[in-house]
Design an enzyme around this catalytic site. Structure first.
Site, PDB file in Angstrom:
ATOM      1  N   ASP A   1       0.248   2.531   7.852  1.00 45.63           N
ATOM      2  CA  ASP A   1      -0.452   1.681   9.887  1.00 45.63           C
ATOM      3  C   ASP A   1       0.887   1.663  11.004  1.00 45.63           C
ATOM      4  O   ASP A   1      -0.087   1.792  12.067  1.00 45.63           O
ATOM      5  CB  ASP A   1      -0.463   0.340   8.897  1.00 45.63           C
ATOM      6  CG  ASP A   1      -1.607  -0.645   8.673  1.00 45.63           C
ATOM      7  OD1 ASP A   1      -2.191   0.455   7.881  1.00 45.63           O
ATOM      8  OD2 ASP A   1      -1.439  -1.691   7.570  1.00 45.63           O
TER       9      ASP A   1
ATOM     10  N   GLY B   1       0.768  -1.111  -0.068  1.00 41.62           N
ATOM     11  CA  GLY B   1       0.165   0.296  -0.232  1.00 41.62           C
ATOM     12  C   GLY B   1       0.848   1.610  -0.289  1.00 41.62           C
ATOM     13  O   GLY B   1       1.985   1.628   0.923  1.00 41.62           O
TER      14      GLY B   1
ATOM     15  N   ASP C   1       3.231  -0.007  12.230  1.00 44.34           N
ATOM     16  CA  ASP C   1       3.174  -1.662  13.404  1.00 44.34           C
ATOM     17  C   ASP C   1       3.760  -1.880  12.443  1.00 44.34           C
ATOM     18  O   ASP C   1       4.562  -4.013  12.337  1.00 44.34           O
ATOM     19  CB  ASP C   1       1.514  -2.591  12.217  1.00 44.34           C
ATOM     20  CG  ASP C   1       1.645  -2.498  10.620  1.00 44.34           C
ATOM     21  OD1 ASP C   1       3.045  -2.268   9.922  1.00 44.34           O
ATOM     22  OD2 ASP C   1       1.156  -3.814  10.319  1.00 44.34           O
TER      23      ASP C   1
ATOM     24  N   ASP D   1       5.181  -4.482   6.031  1.00 46.74           N
ATOM     25  CA  ASP D   1       5.598  -5.126   6.708  1.00 46.74           C
ATOM     26  C   ASP D   1       6.043  -6.899   5.524  1.00 46.74           C
ATOM     27  O   ASP D   1       7.021  -7.557   5.657  1.00 46.74           O
ATOM     28  CB  ASP D   1       4.636  -6.550   8.036  1.00 46.74           C
ATOM     29  CG  ASP D   1       3.525  -6.211   7.131  1.00 46.74           C
ATOM     30  OD1 ASP D   1       3.266  -6.216   6.358  1.00 46.74           O
ATOM     31  OD2 ASP D   1       2.414  -6.846   8.559  1.00 46.74           O
TER      32      ASP D   1
ATOM     33  N   ARG E   1       0.941  -5.150  -4.961  1.00 47.64           N
ATOM     34  CA  ARG E   1       1.301  -6.065  -4.120  1.00 47.64           C
ATOM     35  C   ARG E   1       1.342  -7.326  -5.188  1.00 47.64           C
ATOM     36  O   ARG E   1       0.388  -7.829  -5.446  1.00 47.64           O
ATOM     37  CB  ARG E   1      -0.158  -6.161  -3.241  1.00 47.64           C
ATOM     38  CG  ARG E   1      -0.531  -5.260  -2.475  1.00 47.64           C
ATOM     39  CD  ARG E   1      -1.400  -5.174  -1.237  1.00 47.64           C
ATOM     40  NE  ARG E   1      -2.252  -4.768  -0.832  1.00 47.64           N
ATOM     41  CZ  ARG E   1      -1.522  -4.060   0.335  1.00 47.64           C
ATOM     42  NH1 ARG E   1      -0.691  -4.427   0.658  1.00 47.64           N
ATOM     43  NH2 ARG E   1      -2.456  -2.484   1.172  1.00 47.64           N
TER      44      ARG E   1
ATOM     45  N   THR F   1       4.480   2.354   5.599  1.00 50.18           N
ATOM     46  CA  THR F   1       3.192   2.403   5.254  1.00 50.18           C
ATOM     47  C   THR F   1       2.368   3.322   6.351  1.00 50.18           C
ATOM     48  O   THR F   1       2.782   4.057   7.504  1.00 50.18           O
ATOM     49  CB  THR F   1       2.972   0.946   6.349  1.00 50.18           C
ATOM     50  OG1 THR F   1       1.376   0.179   6.355  1.00 50.18           O
ATOM     51  CG2 THR F   1       3.765   0.609   7.080  1.00 50.18           C
TER      52      THR F   1
ATOM     53  N   ARG G   1      -5.251  -2.424   8.859  1.00 50.08           N
ATOM     54  CA  ARG G   1      -5.447  -3.649   8.838  1.00 50.08           C
ATOM     55  C   ARG G   1      -5.756  -4.038   9.678  1.00 50.08           C
ATOM     56  O   ARG G   1      -6.861  -4.648  10.600  1.00 50.08           O
ATOM     57  CB  ARG G   1      -4.652  -3.834   7.882  1.00 50.08           C
ATOM     58  CG  ARG G   1      -5.269  -5.073   7.466  1.00 50.08           C
ATOM     59  CD  ARG G   1      -3.747  -5.794   6.106  1.00 50.08           C
ATOM     60  NE  ARG G   1      -2.754  -5.307   5.538  1.00 50.08           N
ATOM     61  CZ  ARG G   1      -2.349  -5.006   4.756  1.00 50.08           C
ATOM     62  NH1 ARG G   1      -2.893  -5.415   3.357  1.00 50.08           N
ATOM     63  NH2 ARG G   1      -1.103  -4.934   4.630  1.00 50.08           N
TER      64      ARG G   1
HETATM   65  O1  F6P Z   1      -1.498  -1.097   4.478  1.00 50.97           O
HETATM   66  C1  F6P Z   1      -1.608  -0.791   4.539  1.00 50.97           C
HETATM   67  C2  F6P Z   1      -3.576  -0.837   4.125  1.00 50.97           C
HETATM   68  O2  F6P Z   1      -3.488   1.265   3.690  1.00 50.97           O
HETATM   69  C3  F6P Z   1      -4.197  -0.650   5.087  1.00 50.97           C
HETATM   70  O3  F6P Z   1      -4.827  -0.192   6.212  1.00 50.97           O
HETATM   71  C4  F6P Z   1      -5.223  -1.432   4.746  1.00 50.97           C
HETATM   72  O4  F6P Z   1      -6.125  -2.424   5.640  1.00 50.97           O
HETATM   73  C5  F6P Z   1      -4.420  -1.492   3.195  1.00 50.97           C
HETATM   74  O5  F6P Z   1      -3.700  -1.511   3.424  1.00 50.97           O
HETATM   75  C6  F6P Z   1      -5.692  -1.726   1.498  1.00 50.97           C
HETATM   76  O6  F6P Z   1      -4.751  -2.137   0.953  1.00 50.97           O
HETATM   77  P1  F6P Z   1      -5.848  -2.065  -0.655  1.00 50.97           P
HETATM   78  O7  F6P Z   1      -5.249  -0.631  -1.330  1.00 50.97           O
HETATM   79  O8  F6P Z   1      -4.101  -3.223  -1.000  1.00 50.97           O
HETATM   80  O9  F6P Z   1      -7.076  -1.699  -1.366  1.00 50.97           O
END
Ligand code: F6P
Length: 328
Positions: free
Chosen positions: A133, A16, A135, A108, A77, A131, A177
């Site tokens: 997050d 992300g 985390d 991560d 991803r 990120t 997440r």
């Molecule tokens: O890991 C970053 C993040 O924004 C999370 O907070 C969220 O759950 C996820 O990515 C969403 O991913 P995507 O943009 O692939 O839907």
């Protein structure tokens, strides 16, 4: 550990995207130029590494990007990089460009990829925590977290205006997440009535009691922050449960979603990303491989990636305590 001579470093962003990734790319590339290295950009993360979407970077490619959200290198991803064949193809492409060092900016999952790749192919790799997050262990903050919190709080302030005008109860879902960091900060920073995070289960009955008490106390507006992936469900699910128990409330749900991933990085994210970009290049030159550059107590530290990604960084108990005290 043997220190390899590094002449060509490639940088990529993966997973992300997060505000400040561009600032991290710029700092990495500028630091590389400072040390007379050739610098390469890998587009669309590991996906681009597999598809040989790798280009030499010059100064012009990174000018005026520090202040921009998103990532000029794009992100993805990659499912293919999870396979041994995908990683083999990726390694062959790096060899074609004679790349002897890798800077991976991501969360991560992205750092797990770098760790695996280093173990399999021994190519010096270093991570930068990127990120929203927050985390990852091994750093007080990840690049993008501060901006995402600012964005969330600004949005919630606006929601409060309309919530107050209509005497409504709002459930606002924030990203994160499996991590409650954005929710906790948004909850404290926007005076939420309650904050629900994945790390701690709050029984619906307790939330009902809290809301009843606030009604009694004549609170003007009620905003409940819900982290996505929370144990009691997302904002819509919790709102439904509350509606059944407190039918007299006029309830609305807002999901902030990807809004939190965009926008110009805050000053804090710009500075953090800039420090870590320089630290990543200097780390590689000094034989720090398979580590993540982070900042702890305002000092740059290198943590083995395996440690940075293990389990989950814990939400600070004191922060949670502050949430509890301030939302009663
Ligand atoms: O890991 C970053 C993040 O924004 C999370 O907070 C969220 O759950 C996820 O990515 C969403 O991913 P995507 O943009 O692939 O839907």
């Amino acid at each position: 550990m043997e220190i390899k001579t590094i002449k060509r470093i490639a940088v990529l962003t993966s997973g992300g995207d997060a505000p400040g990734m561009n600032a991290a790319i710029r700092a990495t590339v500028r630091a590389g130029f400072f040390y007379n290295l050739e610098m390469y950009g890998i587009y669309r993360g590991y996906e681009g590494m597999i598809q040989n979407d790798i280009k030499k970077l010059e100064s012009k490619h990174i000018s005026h990007i520090l202040e921009r959200g998103g990532t000029i290198l794009k992100s993805a991803r990659s499912q293919e990089f999870r396979t041994a064949e995908g990683r083999k193809q990726a390694f062959e492409n790096l060899q074609k460009h004679q790349i002897d060092g890798l800077v991976v900016i991501g969360g991560d999952g992205s750092l797990t990829g770098a760790h695996l790749f280093y173990k399999e192919y021994g190519i010096p790799a270093i991570g930068i925590p990127g990120t929203i997050d927050n985390d990852l262990a091994g750093t007080d903050l990840t690049v993008g977290f501060d901006t995402a919190c600012n964005t969330a709080i600004e949005a919630i302030d606006k929601i409060r205006d309309t919530a107050t005008s209509h005497d409504r109860l709002f459930f606002v879902e924030v990203m994160g997440r499996d991590a409650g960091f954005i929710a906790i900060n948004a909850g404290i920073g926007s005076a939420a009535a309650a904050t629900l995070i994945p790390e701690k289960k709050m029984p619906i009955e307790r939330l009902v009691e809290r809301l009843k008490a606030r009604t009694k106390a004549m609170k003007q507006s009620n905003i409940v922050i819900v982290a996505e992936g929370g144990k009691s469900g997302g904002a819509a699910e919790i709102a439904d449960k509350i509606k059944k128990q407190l039918p007299y409330y006029d309830i609305k749900v807002t999901i902030l979603g990807h809004l939190q991933r965009g926008g110009a990085p805050s000053s804090l994210d710009r500075v953090l990303a800039s420090k870590l970009g320089v630290a990543a290049v200097e780390g590689l030159l000094n034989g720090k491989y398979d580590v993540m550059a982070g900042v702890i107590n305002n000092k740059v530290v290198y943590t083995p990636i395996a440690k940075a990604i293990v389990g989950h960084k814990e939400v600070d108990e004191y922060d949670f305590h502050v949430v509890k005290i301030l939302s009663t």
